[in-house]
Design an enzyme around this catalytic site. Sequence first.
Site, PDB file in Angstrom:
ATOM      1  N   GLU A  45      50.288  60.633  37.906  1.00  0.00           N
ATOM      2  CA  GLU A  45      49.819  59.060  37.148  1.00  0.00           C
ATOM      3  C   GLU A  45      49.579  60.193  35.623  1.00  0.00           C
ATOM      4  OE1 GLU A  45      50.176  55.372  38.544  1.00  0.00           O
ATOM      5  OE2 GLU A  45      48.904  55.468  37.238  1.00  0.00           O
TER       6      GLU A  45
ATOM      7  N   GLU B 298      41.534  49.218  43.088  1.00  0.00           N
ATOM      8  CA  GLU B 298      39.400  48.616  42.946  1.00  0.00           C
ATOM      9  C   GLU B 298      38.787  48.471  42.740  1.00  0.00           C
ATOM     10  OE1 GLU B 298      37.701  51.958  45.093  1.00  0.00           O
ATOM     11  OE2 GLU B 298      39.699  51.719  46.119  1.00  0.00           O
ATOM     12  N   ASP B 299      39.195  48.992  40.429  1.00  0.00           N
ATOM     13  CA  ASP B 299      37.870  48.703  40.197  1.00  0.00           C
ATOM     14  C   ASP B 299      38.192  48.202  38.940  1.00  0.00           C
ATOM     15  OD1 ASP B 299      36.428  51.125  41.080  1.00  0.00           O
ATOM     16  OD2 ASP B 299      37.374  52.716  39.871  1.00  0.00           O
ATOM     17  N   THR B 300      39.265  47.525  38.767  1.00  0.00           N
ATOM     18  CA  THR B 300      39.297  46.937  37.829  1.00  0.00           C
ATOM     19  C   THR B 300      41.022  45.452  37.768  1.00  0.00           C
ATOM     20  OG1 THR B 300      41.400  48.432  36.528  1.00  0.00           O
ATOM     21  CG2 THR B 300      38.763  48.798  36.283  1.00  0.00           C
ATOM     22  N   ARG B 301      41.434  46.054  39.111  1.00  0.00           N
ATOM     23  CA  ARG B 301      42.168  44.868  39.319  1.00  0.00           C
ATOM     24  C   ARG B 301      42.394  43.483  38.947  1.00  0.00           C
ATOM     25  NH1 ARG B 301      48.073  45.339  40.733  1.00  0.00           N
ATOM     26  NH2 ARG B 301      47.263  47.612  42.487  1.00  0.00           N
TER      27      ARG B 301
ATOM     28  N   GLY C 146      53.323  55.382  48.655  1.00  0.00           N
ATOM     29  CA  GLY C 146      52.807  56.700  49.085  1.00  0.00           C
ATOM     30  C   GLY C 146      51.698  57.752  48.871  1.00  0.00           C
TER      31      GLY C 146
ATOM     32  N   ARG D 222      42.471  52.042  37.869  1.00  0.00           N
ATOM     33  CA  ARG D 222      43.167  52.042  39.658  1.00  0.00           C
ATOM     34  C   ARG D 222      42.231  50.790  39.972  1.00  0.00           C
ATOM     35  NH1 ARG D 222      39.996  55.762  43.646  1.00  0.00           N
ATOM     36  NH2 ARG D 222      41.221  54.773  45.582  1.00  0.00           N
TER      37      ARG D 222
END
Length: 932
Positions: free
Chosen positions: A94, A29-32, A60, A27
Amino acid sequence: MASITSEIASSSSSLPKWEYDVFLSFRGEDTRNNFTDHLYAALDRKGIWTFRDDERLERGKLVSPELLNAIEKSKFAIIVLSRNYVFSSWCLDELVKIVECKEETRLTILSVFYGVDPSDVRKQTGSFADAFAKHEELIKNEEKLQSWRAALTQVANLSGWDTRNNQQFVEEIARKLIGGLHYSYSGVHEDLVGIESRVEEMENLYLSMGLNDVHFIGIWGMGGIGKTTIAQVLYDRIRYHFAGSSFLANVRERSRNDGLVSLQKRLLFDVLSDKNIDISDVQWGINLTRNRLCHKRVLVILDDVDQPKQLEALVGKQSWFGQGSVIIIITRDQHLLITHEVAEEKIYTPEILNSDEALKLFSLKAFKQDSPSKGYEALSENFIYYAQGLPLALKVLGSFMFNRNLDAWESELGRLKKSPEWEILDVLRISFDGLRITEKKVFLDIACFFKGMTKDHVASILRTPHYRPNIDIDVLVEKSLIIISNGTLWMHDLIQELGKEIVRCESLDEPGGCSRLWHKEDILRVLKDNTGTKKVEGIFINTPSKEEDLNVEEKVEDLNAETFSEMRNLSLLKICNVGLPQGLNSLSSDLRLMNWPKCPLKFLPKNFNPNKLVKLIMPCSLIKQLWEGNWSLEWLRIIDLSDSKELIMTLDFARVPKLEELILKGCTKLSVIHPPLGDLKHLILLDLSNCKCLKRLPCKISWESLKFFILSGCSKLKKFPEIVGNMSRLQELYLDETTIEDLPLSMEQLTRLIKLDLTNCKTLSSLPCKISWESLEIFILSGCSKLKKFPEIVENMSHLLELCLDGIAVEDLPLSMEQLTGLTTLDLTNCKNLSSFPGAICSLTSLKTLILSRCSKLHKMEENLGNLEGLEILDMSGTSIRDLPLSMEQLTGLIKLDLTNCKKLSSLPRAICSLTSLKTLTLSGCSKLHKM
């Protein structure tokens, strides 16, 4: 993490094609911008092709087909399960696809619990419960919700990393992952036939060691056997379990060409990835290695080490490396490992390929398939036999024969018999080139002459007053050039071929210029043309090994009297079937071995100085007398003149004080033995059998080393000499077919005698009154027709197993026979004076075979046979027995009962019917038998 490693390894057993090594699910926004970026960068540095969902794919509402395809084409999936991961339907879709591919494409899943409790993921509790509550409001598809839940539960049940317990594991993930990838890669190599099992043996050796210790492991074996390949595959499999690793190939060559400093730099660069390492000299490199690696868990493999200084400079001591480090040393020299304190149980010796493995490897090179093409099967087997399981030879020969026709294959096999492939020998020669001069000479002697002989035999031949070859033979073993099996020297056929080729190249045009000659054609050419030179040190024509073969007539090649004149350094001579019509003028005084069956000489050359001679072996020769004069024969150990029927006189044995074997059997004209023979302290074997004219021996003997004394067939020998010294080592004494009349009382000194054979001593009328040969196992008096009394047994003779008294004139046996508690066979055949069953026999509980055949006066058996319950064979044929006792029923082990021609036997007891073990009962010729 052990379970993660096993998952990686198991996933590599089948190898489908993939586009990506790793699919990274997270995810953003948590880990990038923190953990995921660090992980991605670490994988990228390791060269791992990683797919991560980023701006390249348009986002999408549904997971795009490109993303699903990327999952299907990945070998591994790393799922970073963060707090907000489950709030994304995209991430959950995913996840479902990843779990599906786990079964369909054997995708391997690695989980990272990033700031979340694995239990919350498994049970969907805590923040995961909040996320699913939200999903249930927006999504009314219960099937999709259940698939998300099931996927989360399955992934949470897999082993993984929990960042709450360990923040520093990005590099660990990379190592585990790339270790699995390299495990896969190392298996995809068509030439690694037979390597898998050998690598597994090395892995088991590595895994059996304590993880907190520093381990030095050795791989030792001959050149071309696959040591380096095994180490390379193992290195690929386990290197990423370490904080750093280095595989230093060709240490021997690189240290000579570039120096040890360059290898030290390479080692430190491999482990530390530091390009700025500067080393001014070897000692500086040692200090730097010790200081920089002492807290680091490393894997170091040194390939082809041949000098101690290489180990001292690169991997000097265990204290140089951190706990759990493994140092693997590949060498052809076992002593290098020993001196570097590598324990014996940590030295791995690869085996040559078995026949199936060899055929497969050869076929892969010669035919590009696992087995030979049609029509090439038999020829392939010939190449396999030539290579003797050596991988290097199989690869070289197979590659050379690729795409060649049958005629070429036949031609190459013929060529190999005369001239081996140098590409193979060059690799094997490395070990030879590292030998000292004396070691090289011993190696060439073994290759050309002594393969298959015992180490002691060879050492005794090559030994001189100032040189003992034992240490050189040991070095050859340590350098994998020879092996010793059950005391016998062996070497691989191709290593033997190497030795012979080295000698051939000494003089390609004229064999007389070579140091060693073994081909019969070359030897006869040199001897007949008198082209031998001072370079010739050894001549060996394989002579018959059996007595009967010596009597086979072969073509005799006539030589001239000057044949050996120029060969002044000849030390080893073994020839046969040559004639010398003009005699022989000279022989080298350097001779240590003279093996000349059917030697045509009546006398040895007068100028022949035998002071270095160790073994003189001349069976079936025409020699009449050995050399005269006062030559020193201090080194002579063996004289074999067996069946030399013209021999009339022996040498003065006082001049051969260290003689160990004297074999004069069949010397039918020899009548007298030189008296000093009786004083030889080192004599082990004395064989005078069938010396039919021999009338006397030295009056007194004191052969303290003698083990075997053979006088069989000395039909004119009437007296056995007095034993005046300690002869307690004598084990076997053969006096059969002699005319000896009695034995001296001094025979009692033979306390270790195992076998005494007096067969057909027809003039022997008495033995010592009492005997106490406590070690005796076999005592044969068969055919001693004048012997009327068997002596009293005064001490324990429990080792006696076989007593043969057939044909003697004894009337009874002494009661002291009961002391023969180990006797298994008693033969009293044709003891015609024996009238009653010897009562002492009934106490011999170990007796298995009792033969009383043709004891014609024997008419009655002992009533109580109860102690003979172990008796298996009872032969009473030809006796005057009238009936059998009821106690026969106690012979519960009886298998065979022979009563043939017991003409006075009238009935059999019913007790015989109870003998359930009885298989053979013979009653033919029992003419009075009327009742069963």
